[in-house]
Design a protein around this motif. Structure first.
Motif, PDB file in Angstrom:
ATOM      1  N   MET A 129       1.027  -1.148   0.205  1.00  0.00           N
ATOM      2  CA  MET A 129       0.039   0.292   0.561  1.00  0.00           C
ATOM      3  C   MET A 129       0.766   1.158  -0.035  1.00  0.00           C
ATOM      4  O   MET A 129       1.807   1.490   0.891  1.00  0.00           O
ATOM      5  CB  MET A 129      -0.652   0.196   1.098  1.00  0.00           C
ATOM      6  CG  MET A 129      -1.887   0.814   1.049  1.00  0.00           C
ATOM      7  SD  MET A 129      -2.878   0.713   2.941  1.00  0.00           S
ATOM      8  CE  MET A 129      -2.035   1.103   4.450  1.00  0.00           C
ATOM      9  N   ILE A 130       0.683   2.017  -1.123  1.00  0.00           N
ATOM     10  CA  ILE A 130       1.602   3.277  -1.001  1.00  0.00           C
ATOM     11  C   ILE A 130       0.595   4.276  -0.746  1.00  0.00           C
ATOM     12  O   ILE A 130      -0.839   4.649  -1.333  1.00  0.00           O
ATOM     13  CB  ILE A 130       2.131   3.102  -2.349  1.00  0.00           C
ATOM     14  CG1 ILE A 130       3.120   2.724  -2.803  1.00  0.00           C
ATOM     15  CG2 ILE A 130       2.936   5.172  -2.849  1.00  0.00           C
ATOM     16  CD1 ILE A 130       3.605   1.966  -4.306  1.00  0.00           C
ATOM     17  N   ILE A 131       0.899   5.322   0.136  1.00  0.00           N
ATOM     18  CA  ILE A 131       0.288   6.787   0.308  1.00  0.00           C
ATOM     19  C   ILE A 131       0.603   8.138  -0.210  1.00  0.00           C
ATOM     20  O   ILE A 131       1.627   8.151  -0.813  1.00  0.00           O
ATOM     21  CB  ILE A 131       0.167   6.832   2.110  1.00  0.00           C
ATOM     22  CG1 ILE A 131      -0.634   5.635   2.373  1.00  0.00           C
ATOM     23  CG2 ILE A 131      -0.726   7.815   2.068  1.00  0.00           C
ATOM     24  CD1 ILE A 131      -2.144   5.039   2.592  1.00  0.00           C
ATOM     25  N   ILE A 132      -0.002   8.637  -0.945  1.00  0.00           N
ATOM     26  CA  ILE A 132      -0.025  10.041  -1.324  1.00  0.00           C
ATOM     27  C   ILE A 132      -0.394  11.394  -0.672  1.00  0.00           C
ATOM     28  O   ILE A 132      -1.964  11.304  -0.953  1.00  0.00           O
ATOM     29  CB  ILE A 132      -0.063  10.198  -2.917  1.00  0.00           C
ATOM     30  CG1 ILE A 132      -0.149   8.555  -3.974  1.00  0.00           C
ATOM     31  CG2 ILE A 132       0.566  11.097  -3.793  1.00  0.00           C
ATOM     32  CD1 ILE A 132       1.589   8.825  -3.583  1.00  0.00           C
ATOM     33  N   THR A 133       0.025  11.543  -0.684  1.00  0.00           N
ATOM     34  CA  THR A 133      -0.722  12.720   0.543  1.00  0.00           C
ATOM     35  C   THR A 133      -0.063  14.970  -0.093  1.00  0.00           C
ATOM     36  O   THR A 133       1.215  14.188  -0.263  1.00  0.00           O
ATOM     37  CB  THR A 133      -0.181  12.955   1.974  1.00  0.00           C
ATOM     38  OG1 THR A 133      -1.311  13.550   2.588  1.00  0.00           O
ATOM     39  CG2 THR A 133       0.921  12.648   2.430  1.00  0.00           C
ATOM     40  N   VAL A 165      -2.715   1.987  -4.244  1.00  0.00           N
ATOM     41  CA  VAL A 165      -2.160   3.786  -4.419  1.00  0.00           C
ATOM     42  C   VAL A 165      -3.253   4.285  -3.747  1.00  0.00           C
ATOM     43  O   VAL A 165      -4.822   4.261  -4.241  1.00  0.00           O
ATOM     44  CB  VAL A 165      -1.569   4.357  -5.392  1.00  0.00           C
ATOM     45  CG1 VAL A 165      -1.195   5.678  -4.821  1.00  0.00           C
ATOM     46  CG2 VAL A 165      -0.475   3.550  -5.923  1.00  0.00           C
ATOM     47  N   LEU A 166      -3.441   4.823  -2.595  1.00  0.00           N
ATOM     48  CA  LEU A 166      -3.942   5.254  -1.827  1.00  0.00           C
ATOM     49  C   LEU A 166      -4.321   7.285  -1.980  1.00  0.00           C
ATOM     50  O   LEU A 166      -2.904   7.965  -1.466  1.00  0.00           O
ATOM     51  CB  LEU A 166      -4.805   5.195  -0.538  1.00  0.00           C
ATOM     52  CG  LEU A 166      -4.810   3.986  -0.279  1.00  0.00           C
ATOM     53  CD1 LEU A 166      -4.791   3.342   0.670  1.00  0.00           C
ATOM     54  CD2 LEU A 166      -6.316   3.141  -0.957  1.00  0.00           C
ATOM     55  N   LEU A 172      -3.122   5.373   8.151  1.00  0.00           N
ATOM     56  CA  LEU A 172      -2.415   4.860   6.897  1.00  0.00           C
ATOM     57  C   LEU A 172      -1.711   4.412   6.411  1.00  0.00           C
ATOM     58  O   LEU A 172      -0.736   3.611   6.660  1.00  0.00           O
ATOM     59  CB  LEU A 172      -3.552   5.230   5.545  1.00  0.00           C
ATOM     60  CG  LEU A 172      -5.516   5.606   6.240  1.00  0.00           C
ATOM     61  CD1 LEU A 172      -6.073   6.127   4.592  1.00  0.00           C
ATOM     62  CD2 LEU A 172      -5.413   3.781   4.835  1.00  0.00           C
ATOM     63  N   ALA A 173      -1.270   5.664   7.403  1.00  0.00           N
ATOM     64  CA  ALA A 173       0.542   5.661   6.874  1.00  0.00           C
ATOM     65  C   ALA A 173       0.856   4.626   7.426  1.00  0.00           C
ATOM     66  O   ALA A 173       2.754   4.531   7.462  1.00  0.00           O
ATOM     67  CB  ALA A 173       1.131   7.538   7.257  1.00  0.00           C
ATOM     68  N   LYS A 176       9.053  11.051  -0.721  1.00  0.00           N
ATOM     69  CA  LYS A 176       8.899   9.773  -0.082  1.00  0.00           C
ATOM     70  C   LYS A 176       9.444  10.345   0.928  1.00  0.00           C
ATOM     71  O   LYS A 176      11.092  10.317   1.525  1.00  0.00           O
ATOM     72  CB  LYS A 176      10.120   8.839  -1.508  1.00  0.00           C
ATOM     73  CG  LYS A 176       8.842   7.760  -0.848  1.00  0.00           C
ATOM     74  CD  LYS A 176      10.112   6.636  -0.759  1.00  0.00           C
ATOM     75  CE  LYS A 176       9.639   5.207  -0.631  1.00  0.00           C
ATOM     76  NZ  LYS A 176      10.604   3.875  -1.435  1.00  0.00           N
ATOM     77  N   ILE A 177       8.539   9.846   1.925  1.00  0.00           N
ATOM     78  CA  ILE A 177       8.708  10.745   3.653  1.00  0.00           C
ATOM     79  C   ILE A 177       9.442   9.248   3.702  1.00  0.00           C
ATOM     80  O   ILE A 177       9.130   9.320   5.360  1.00  0.00           O
ATOM     81  CB  ILE A 177       7.713  10.992   4.242  1.00  0.00           C
ATOM     82  CG1 ILE A 177       6.581  10.941   3.842  1.00  0.00           C
ATOM     83  CG2 ILE A 177       8.102  12.549   3.575  1.00  0.00           C
ATOM     84  CD1 ILE A 177       5.885  11.469   4.345  1.00  0.00           C
ATOM     85  N   LYS A 178       7.969   7.940   3.630  1.00  0.00           N
ATOM     86  CA  LYS A 178       8.623   6.548   4.002  1.00  0.00           C
ATOM     87  C   LYS A 178       9.007   5.474   3.199  1.00  0.00           C
ATOM     88  O   LYS A 178       8.722   5.826   1.851  1.00  0.00           O
ATOM     89  CB  LYS A 178       6.847   6.256   5.301  1.00  0.00           C
ATOM     90  CG  LYS A 178       7.404   4.824   5.546  1.00  0.00           C
ATOM     91  CD  LYS A 178       5.724   4.206   6.722  1.00  0.00           C
ATOM     92  CE  LYS A 178       5.960   2.894   6.532  1.00  0.00           C
ATOM     93  NZ  LYS A 178       4.687   2.868   7.404  1.00  0.00           N
TER      94      LYS A 178
END
Length: 180
Positions: free
Chosen positions: A1-5, A130-131, A161-162, A178-180
């Motif tokens: 799972m990838i988070i885009i914020t 991807v969320l 989520l993160a 990219k922060i994680k």
């Protein structure tokens, strides 16, 4: 799972799409609902900007019918967006009553349950997921009760989520970091 914020109009969608450009098959899950002409125009713009070969499902409920253990690892999933999903839950559960009278603790529990369910779905799905979400806590404290609770609930949903995500990207001015 990838988070885009990131913030509004930061380039989150474009960044998310760029992460999936090498997939021949993408399922795009759009969580928005159209209630007025402005939202209809926004949805139309998003539809036109997506590659024509992507499959689109417009829904925010029953996500377990789309994100399953039977999905193909060759088809990526892009869900946009979490903050709209949170909004939909709040207004569906809050009903027609005045938001000043809503039980925000109960509403946050409902959102938390849905986010937990979504995380479980993503963890058991062989497709890359991807969320996209909005970072809503970087501005001033909102003046009204609904906006304050929305900010808090969405912020805690994003944190959850993160924490569960493999990768997290923050997009600022069209640049993904990219922060994680």
């Amino acid at each position: 799972m990838i988070i885009i914020t990131g913030g509004a109009r930061s380039g989150k969608s474009r960044h998310a799409e760029s992460l999936l450009c090498h997939y021949r098959s993408v399922l795009y899950i759009a969580t928005s609902q159209i209630f007025d002409d402005e939202m209809a125009a926004r949805v139309a713009h998003h539809r036109q900007s997506r590659p024509a070969h992507w499959r689109t499902e417009e829904r925010w409920q029953r996500l377990e019918q789309l994100i399953t253990p039977e999905n193909s690892p060759d088809e990526a999933i892009l869900l946009e967006c979490i903050t709209t999903l949170v909004t939909n839950i709040l207004f569906a559960e809050g009903g027609a009553s005045d938001p000043e009278n809503w039980d925000y603790a109960a509403l946050e529990k409902r959102v938390d349950d849905e986010i937990s369910h979504l995380i479980t779905l993503c963890q058991h799905c062989p497709s890359p997921v991807v969320l996209v979400t909005n970072e809503v806590g970087m501005g001033i404290v909102p003046e009204n009760r609904l906006a304050r609770h929305f900010r808090d609930i969405a912020g805690r949903a994003n944190q959850k989520l993160a924490q569960a995500a493999e990768d997290v990207w923050l997009v600022v001015s069209g640049i993904g970091v990219k922060i994680k």
